[in-house]
Enzyme design. Structure first.
Site: not given
Lengths: 326, 275
Positions: A19, A92, A118, A67, A46, A176, A126
């Protein structure tokens, strides 16, 4: 076949989250083209879009946790000549906004860029809701869409700049967690051009994302058993590099694919679609086997889901047995 | 302004366009009659009296933009675009046929004059928000118009877009709700009530204007009010009748997605011409 030697220390590689590469690449793209804009959906830091936001505040739009709206606002900006980057967690982005991507972005071939964060099980703690394991399948079935899964942070940076320079919808997937850096600044990157990063004659391991490192380690382990494995960095899942894949299959007559994604519809499926129709050889796939992820630390999860060099070694030996039995 | 038509000329124009809509739908054998007839007056005023556009140069950057979020009523937009001169009228009879420039739902790369493709409900207002933001970034004078259905107000994304437009105070954006009160399954209030609709838009920080969606001067006046209002986006809630102009289609939800057959077309033509 192009052979690109990677100068990575496999025993103790430098580790950087991919990322970060996306975040730097987005700033590079912004400097290169004043029409590049970015849309944030509350997880801006993030997904490393805060770096772009700081550099170009007037070219950043916050849309809140929305989104679908984010995707279509980007489509509207693209219709006004902008080059919008929509960044969100892959689940998402590719899932929640899929109809928007299909009908508003891809159908009209709008110049919207998607950054899918991610990606993979390595998201870790998560858990399943945030571990994107289906986006490659969801994106590659859409006409006009390009899908890129960079091997590391350096390649993610190059891929991000490359999609900004190339017209049309494109999805770049990144992760991530810190993952080994296998490429360097000098390593060539071209959309749609896979390359061989370790030559071999017995079996070809075709990998993308962080699995390129695992494939390189697996090749080293296989060498100790007297097996010569080729490793292909297949960073572009679509448009797929048919020529390189067919050449690798012709040379080794056995193929293993490796990805941090569901086996159904992912990079491995794309590779086997090409080989089955052009040069069928014994093949096996490494990836997530039709199940959801769960919470845990990334390394434990990669082992539990069979996404390690050891698993690739095991599968490579199986495919070699298939090859011998022919 | 594209054409300086007076109220009587506009009314005559919409009557002519209604007959074209019904003829093309009859020839296609399928398509959306009810909503095309409820929205044709709004579209006629918009393209003749309100929007800055040029059929000879359909893509010039300074033009105003239009998003048909309720894409299924494209027959109404197609007749207006043909009437403005974006393409030859002969194409109208190819609607929905293989190879036609007039797809069953709008496709921007086939039909000259279309600013965007649409057909999946709820997405157009967000696209319009993006266009309005883009115009503002470039300090352009373009205005952006987006026509929605009242059934479409049930889509969650409409309210995401409404929130964003209010947040960014996009006074270069004008939404229009074609409030014909019907959707496929029945009356909007029975399928899923959207009222109080004006209060909702007000609560999302929009300037709300109401008009009679079949009265030329009421529509024109509403667009003028929207253009004059600064600091917020405007939405025009247009009171309309589904199937307007054809007695057996008016206020009938079963005429949402059905084309007239030859007999029905003849009856409708008589009604429109005798009116």
């Amino acid at each position: 076949m192009e052979i690109v030697e990677l100068k990575v220390n496999l025993a103790s590689p430098e580790r950087v989250p991919s990322r970060d590469g996306y975040g730097h690449g987005l700033v590079d793209a912004g400097k290169m083209d004043e029409n590049v804009v970015a849309l944030g959906a509350d997880i801006t830091a993030s997904v490393r879009v805060d770096w772009f936001q700081k550099e170009f505040p007037e070219r950043f739009f916050s849309v809140g946790i929305a989104e679908q709206d984010q995707m279509c606002i980007a489509a509207g900006l693209a219709l006004m000549g902008k080059v919008p980057f929509v960044t969100n967690y892959g689940v998402f982005l590719a899932g929640r906004a899929w109809d928007q991507i299909r009908t508003t972005v891809c159908y009209s071939n709008l110049n919207v860029k998607l950054g899918g964060a991610h990606g993979g099980i390595s998201v870790g703690a998560d858990g399943a809701t945030h571990q994107a394991l289906e986006e490659i399948a969801l994106m590659r079935c859409l006409p006009n869409m390009k899908v890129i899964v960079p091997a590391d942070a350096i390649e993610a940076r190059k891929a991000t700049v490359a999609i900004a320079k190339t017209y049309g919808p494109a999805y770049v997937r990144f992760g991530r967690e810190k993952v080994p850096v296998v490429t360097d600044e000098a390593t060539p990157f071209e959309i749609g051009k896979a390359y061989c990063c370790k030559d071999g004659t017995d079996v070809a391991i075709v990998a993308c994302g962080a699995m390129v490192y695992e494939a390189l380690v697996a090749a080293e382990k296989l060498a100790k058993s007297g097996i010569s494995a080729m490793v292909i960095n297949n960073h572009t899942v679509k448009p797929i590099d048919k020529d390189t894949l067919i050449e690798a299959a012709k040379k080794t007559k056995a193929v293993v694919t490796a990805e941090e994604h569901q086996l159904m519809g992912g990079m491995g499926s794309a590779v086997l679609e090409v080989l089955a129709q052009n040069y069928p050889v014994p093949a096996r796939m490494v990836g997530v086997e039709d199940r959801f992820g769960e919470s845990g630390d990334p390394d434990t999860l990669m082992k539990a889901f069979g996404l390690t060099s050891d698993h690739i070694v095991e599968v490579a030996k199986e495919v070699l047995k298939m090859k011998m039995a022919r | 302004m594209f054409r300086n038509l007076n109220e009587g000329q506009l009314r005559a124009k919409t009557k002519e366009l209604r007959t074209k809509i019904l003829k093309m739908l009859c020839e296609a054998g399928s398509g959306h009659s009810g909503g095309s007839l409820s929205s044709i007056d709004i579209l006629t005023v918009l393209y003749n009296k309100v929007m800055n556009h040029d059929p000879k140069n359909p893509k010039y950057p300074g033009r105003d933009r239009f998003v048909l979020s309720k894409g299924h009523v494209c027959p109404a937009l197609y007749v207006v675009l043909a009437d403005c001169g974006y393409f030859d009228e002969s194409h109208l009879m190819t609607l929905r046929k293989y190879g036609s420039i007039l797809q069953g739902h709008p496709y921007m790369h086939k039909t000259p004059g279309l600013d965007v493709s649409s057909g999946s409900l709820g997405q157009g207002l967000s696209v319009a928000v993006g266009m309005a933001l883009g115009a503002r970034m470039d300090k352009g004078n373009q205005r952006v118009y987006c026509l929605m259905g009242d059934g479409e107000q049930q889509e969650g994304q409409i309210w995401e877009a409404a929130m964003a437009a209010g947040h960014y105070k996009l006074d270069n954006l004008c939404g229009i709700v074609d409030q014909n009160r019907l959707q496929i399954d029945g009356f909007v209030k029975d399928v899923m009530n959207i009222e109080p609709l004006a209060d909702k838009w007000t609560a999302f920080n929009w300037n709300v204007i109401r008009c009679d969606g079949h009265d030329m001067s009421s529509i024109e006046n509403a667009f003028a009010q929207a253009a004059a209002f600064k600091g917020k986006p405007s939405v025009i809630i247009a009171d309309t009748v589904k199937g307007k102009g054809v007695s057996f289609m008016e206020n009938k939800c079963n005429w949402h997605g059905v084309a007239p057959n030859k007999e029905q077309l003849e009856t409708a033509m008589c009604e429109l011409e005798c009116d």
